[in-house]
Design a protein around this motif. Structure first.
Motif, PDB file in Angstrom:
ATOM      1  N   LYS A  16       0.848  -1.192   0.000  1.00 43.01           N
ATOM      2  CA  LYS A  16       0.000   0.000   0.000  1.00 43.01           C
ATOM      3  C   LYS A  16       0.882   1.240   0.000  1.00 43.01           C
ATOM      4  O   LYS A  16       2.094   1.127   0.159  1.00 43.01           O
ATOM      5  CB  LYS A  16      -0.902   0.007   1.242  1.00 43.01           C
ATOM      6  N   LYS A  19      -1.038   7.381   2.920  1.00 45.58           N
ATOM      7  CA  LYS A  19      -1.746   8.578   2.456  1.00 45.58           C
ATOM      8  C   LYS A  19      -1.122   9.841   3.040  1.00 45.58           C
ATOM      9  O   LYS A  19      -1.326  10.932   2.538  1.00 45.58           O
ATOM     10  CB  LYS A  19      -3.226   8.500   2.884  1.00 45.58           C
ATOM     11  N   ASP A  32      -4.598   3.078   5.845  1.00 44.02           N
ATOM     12  CA  ASP A  32      -4.199   4.202   5.005  1.00 44.02           C
ATOM     13  C   ASP A  32      -2.800   4.714   5.318  1.00 44.02           C
ATOM     14  O   ASP A  32      -2.133   5.313   4.492  1.00 44.02           O
ATOM     15  CB  ASP A  32      -5.176   5.374   5.214  1.00 44.02           C
TER      16      ASP A  32
END
Length: 906
Positions: A16, A19, A32
């Motif tokens: 991932k 963010k 996130d």
RNA sequence: GGGCUGGUAGCUCAGUCGGUAGAGCGUUGCCUUCGCAAGGCAGAGGCCGCGGGUUCAAAUCCCGCCCAGUCCA
């Protein structure tokens, strides 16, 4: 990025992007943020990440056992004093330091492969943050599992490393769903490679580095042969996250902190500490300004004022600092760092003095060594070797504490004096220059100056960037350009002096030339190295003898230096007969073995903290530098000398063996590197049974008896913490004893006494001389008084002033007394005396001064008449010239000059 | 390894521009006191860290060394 991610996928992780910070990371759970602060806040304080609570020592134990069960060999910790095996850093900052440069460069086999280690590591770069952020420490325990992969031997690489890490975290009870692997790049110590940072609940627990390239001077990267798995697990943080304590210190130094709190009578609000650590966790704290920001934020979150916050956290911070610093000092001193004003010793002193400062802030009435004893008792549980050094460490602590107090009280006087000075000059602020000087030259921190100045009602302002300004004061020294090492493309020279140490002559073939050096296939000439100067001697070629003035090693090739013109007639392939200057070699050999004896003897007499800090052997005298915390006393020196000579008389056999480096380290320990860092994968171990064992490439006697005699001649303190001993061996030792004997006899002969009576007699003479000197002074005064009596009546009146000028047979000191007394006691206004030797003095009264008689100018010119010069103050002046016979003229001139200056005003 | 301080009486330290080496404390003697504390007077006590140099003259300026302190890498 060259990281293979297959293993992570197999374990259920997916890649991932954070963010918040944009970094790539791997996680099982959907999320996130990357899991590291500040993207994620700490979420374990008061809420441990594991069911089981671990203290530092148990996590250390579990870590080691976990990897041992998975094929890793546990390795004992290395000393934190890294200079024991390398010369580029002072202290060990990570477990990989233990294997640099020999293992990491592929020159030497690792002690085991793979291996696991828990290495106390010291990093002092953010010492100011210690105790304040909840996580910074000067000394932390780095757990590392390392694998060294070569073409021939692949142990394990990224997949296995990742799995080990994942498994270990799961093993201690961390929920894998909370783990993130952040992809990153690591560079350090000239090496580089990709890495994973492993985070749980906002804190980074470990870094997995895959070293695979070398950074070239230009900045480019080159793949290296040895691929190294370099992992670092912050074991204190594991203890922290498992306990959920407000700070990492609580989790790591438990009993020590309790003890300190009890002694200081400190109560804490754990909520504040927890909040502080929480906020600090999200900040990259680098300097005081960052700390201020931290305080502000924490105060805001708690809804209290900064003052209130500081009030309640300060005592606890001091306790954390003391707990941390004493541990750091425990390792440093036990491992052989001697506090000093230079190098690693300075770092130790810095930490030590900080500790005392915070003890004072806390109002602890204990001595540093008392606190240290508590810490060492605690450390000894896991590191039993610490106990062996406890007595020594505590002794040094006491000494250092005394030194510090002395420095502080000196400093206080200095500050007071400086302020008085400023007040006199009507200044109302302390100049920055003075502040810098007080710190830089006298070690008084500006905060202390401020505190003291407050008592004197004197304002002091400290610029925020004070320490930066101090740094600027130190002019930048030019970086030394490292010369590219010379490489000679010849086969290694065979070193015959190792196989046949008694041979004086040898046959060899010329292989080539470099500048004024001759390269042979083999040689008996010892090339300069290890503090031993090179052999000299001759090379005989076709009946011609060439003097070899020096031999040096270039790589593994020995260069025999001769006069350049001698090389012209030589060709490759010629055979030569070599001959070394045997007397010189013998002397150097004796000196070299003696060096080993003296260091060993000093260790015996003074203690295990004695290490050789440098050495230079010579034909007539040699010297060794020893690490020691105070001056060596004469009696101790005698004991060392006797012990060294005892070993000489024992005629012990000296053996030399070539060994694999790691093997030798395992067998003998780091004491091998007594003589300094030794290069190469195989080292030569020189052993004197029951006395000494060292890695050493020098030449040595067969048996200690061959030395004949060792004589220590003098000691010198070359720097704080390092004592230099100068000594001679063999014939030179006898010569040096004879020399002192001659000096003694000659001195005794001056007084016509036997050497045994000399000290007493010299003392008597010196005292009598002082008494006579004082008598002379007294008599001179009396003589001066008498001569003055005779003179006072002979004054002439000039311009209303009493004026005397005369030639007297007296010395300078007498004349000065006479003229001053004439003026001060006999109401003479101007008195000038000259002696036949050409000395002239003059004095004037207040009255004469007011009338404008400048005696210093008059004397200056009068002395000019005598062919010399002079001067002084308007009340008293003196001068002299070589032509004493012109004294009447000079005095005549004085008369005129006085008359003139008097008439000028009338 | 580099930088910066300092070394003067037993102790703590002054000493300006090179020109008679000082203070306080301590110490010795005397005075004062029944005695002590305190005070008064007088004195002793200096290779001005060592060795060179410059100068008529060096505690002072220059060079080297020794000893101590301190900051930085």
């Amino acid at each position: 990025m060259i990281i293979m991610s297959q293993q992570l996928e197999e374990l259920g992780y997916t890649k991932k992007t954070c963010k918040t910070c944009g970094n790539d990371f791997w996680s099982i759970k959907d999320r996130d943020t990357c899991g590291d602060a500040p993207c994620d806040e700490y979420s374990f304080i008061g809420n441990p990440a594991t069911r089981q609570k671990y203290d530092l020592f148990s996590i250390q134990d579990i870590f080691t056992r976990f990897f041992k069960e998975r094929g890793h060999t546990p390795i004992r910790r290395y000393p934190v004093l890294a200079k024991r095996w390398r010369d580029d850093v002072f202290l060990v900052g990570a477990s990989i330091y233990n294997f640099q440069p020999w293992v990491t460069s592929g020159l030497v086999e690792p002690p085991a492969n793979p291996l696991v280690i828990a290495q106390p590591s010291i990093r002092l770069n953010d010492v100011d943050n210690v105790g304040r952020t909840g996580r910074h420490m000067t000394c932390f325990t780095m757990g590392g599992h390392h694998a060294f992969n070569s073409n021939e031997n692949t142990v394990y690489w990224q997949d296995e490393t990742v799995k080990y890490c994942h498994d270990f975290l799961a093993h201690i009870g961390i929920d894998p769903k909370e783990i993130t692997f952040i992809e990153s790049w690591w560079e350090g110590g000239g090496n580089a490679g990709p890495c994973y940072e492993i985070c749980v609940r906002g804190v980074e627990l470990a870094t997995l580095v895959f070293i695979q390239s070398r950074i070239l001077p230009g900045g480019e990267k080159e793949e290296i042969r040895l691929k190294i798995v370099d992992t670092g697990y912050g074991l204190e943080r594991f203890a922290w996250i498992s306990q959920g304590t407000p700070t990492a210190y609580d989790a790591s130094f438990g009993p020590v902190i309790d003890h300190l709190m009890e002694m200081a009578g400190v109560e804490v609000d754990k909520n504040i500490l927890a909040e502080n650590a929480q906020v600090a966790g999200m900040m990259d704290i680098e300097d005081i300004a960052d700390l201020k920001t931290l305080r502000k934020r924490v105060a805001n979150r708690l809804g209290i004022s900064i003052d209130e916050l500081v009030q309640s956290t300060r005592p606890m911070e001091a306790i954390y600092i003391i707990a941390d610093h004493t541990r750091c000092l425990g390792f440093m001193l036990a491992d052989g760092v001697i506090p000093s004003n230079v190098k690693e010793g300075y770092l130790a002193r810095l930490v030590l003095r900080r500790t005392i400062r915070f003890m004072k802030e806390l109002g602890l009435q204990k001595s540093l060594s008392e606190l240290m004893a508590i810490q060492m008792d605690f450390l000894s549980q896991t590191y039993p070797e610490i106990r062996n050094h406890q007595e020594h460490v505590l002794r040094v602590m006491d000494l250092e504490e005394k030194r510090y107090h002395k420095t502080i009280s000196k400093g206080q006087q200095m500050v007071k004096k400086s302020i008085n000075h400023l007040k006199k000059e009507k200044k109302d602020d302390m100049p920055l220059g003075m502040l810098i000087k007080l710190y830089d030259s006298h070690g008084i921190p500006p905060e202390t100056v401020e505190e003291l100045a407050l008592k004197e009602n004197f304002p002091v302002t400290i610029p925020d960037n004070f320490y930066t300004l101090v740094a600027q004061e130190h002019s930048e020294e030019p970086e030394e350009e490292e010369e590219a090492p010379l490489e000679l493309n010849y086969p290694d020279t065979e070193l015959l002096f190792y196989q046949n140490p008694q041979d004086r002559e040898f046959q060899a073939q010329i292989l080539g030339f470099y500048e004024n050096g001759i390269i042979l296939n083999q040689t008996l000439f010892y090339p300069e190295g290890g503090g031993q100067p090179s052999d000299i001697g001759y090379l005989e070629i076709r009946g011609e003898r060439l003097k070899v003035s020096h031999a040096k090693k270039v790589g593994a090739v020995v260069l025999h230096q001769v006069k350049p013109k001698n090389i012209d007639n030589l060709k490759e392939g010629m055979s030569v007969k070599g001959q070394v200057d045997w007397q010189r070699r013998l002397a150097l050999t004796r000196n070299h073995t003696s060096t080993h004896l003296i260091v060993a003897a000093a260790r015996h007499i003074l203690g295990d903290h004695i290490w050789q800090a440098g050495a230079q052997k010579g034909v007539n005298k040699s010297r060794i530098d020893l690490s020691h915390y105070k001056r060596v006393k004469p009696e101790e020196l005698h004991q060392i000398e006797i012990l060294a000579n005892q070993w000489v008389m024992d005629n012990r056999k000296v053996t030399t063996t070539w060994m694999d480096r790691t093997e030798a380290e395992k067998t003998y320990g780091f004491v091998l590197y007594q003589g300094g860092v030794v290069p190469g994968s195989r080292i030569r171990v020189v052993q004197i049974p029951d006395v000494d064992v060292q890695a050493c490439a020098g030449t040595h006697v067969r048996c200690t008896g061959d030395i004949g005699l060792v004589k220590i001649n003098k000691t010198e303190r070359i720097q704080d913490g390092v004592e230099r001993l100068e000594f001679s061996a063999g014939k030179a030792a006898i010569l040096s004893m004879q020399e002192s004997e001659t000096q003694l006899k000659d001195s005794a002969a001056v007084f016509k006494v036997t050497p045994a009576q000399l000290p007493k007699t010299a003392d008597r003479f010196f005292n009598e001389w002082k008494a006579f000197k004082n008598d002379v002074k007294r008599l001179q005064g009396q003589v001066a008084a008498l001569k003055k009596e005779g003179l006072s009546g002979k004054a002439e009146i000039m311009g209303g002033l009493k004026f005397i000028r005369k030639t007297v047979d007296a010395e300078m000191a007498e004349m000065i007394k006479i003229v001053t007394e004439l003026v001060q006691k006999e109401n003479i206004d101007i008195a000038v005396l000259g002696s036949p030797e050409g000395n002239i003095v003059g004095a004037t009264s207040e009255k004469a001064l007011e009338r404008g008689v400048k005696i210093n100018e008059i004397i200056k010119e009068a002395a000019g008449v005598l062919g010399g010069g002079g001067g002084g103050k308007p009340q008293l002046a003196q001068g002299a010239g070589k032509e004493g016979s012109k004294m009447p003229e000079a005095l005549e001139f004085v008369g005129q000059a006085v008359r003139e200056s008097l008439s000028r005003l009338l």
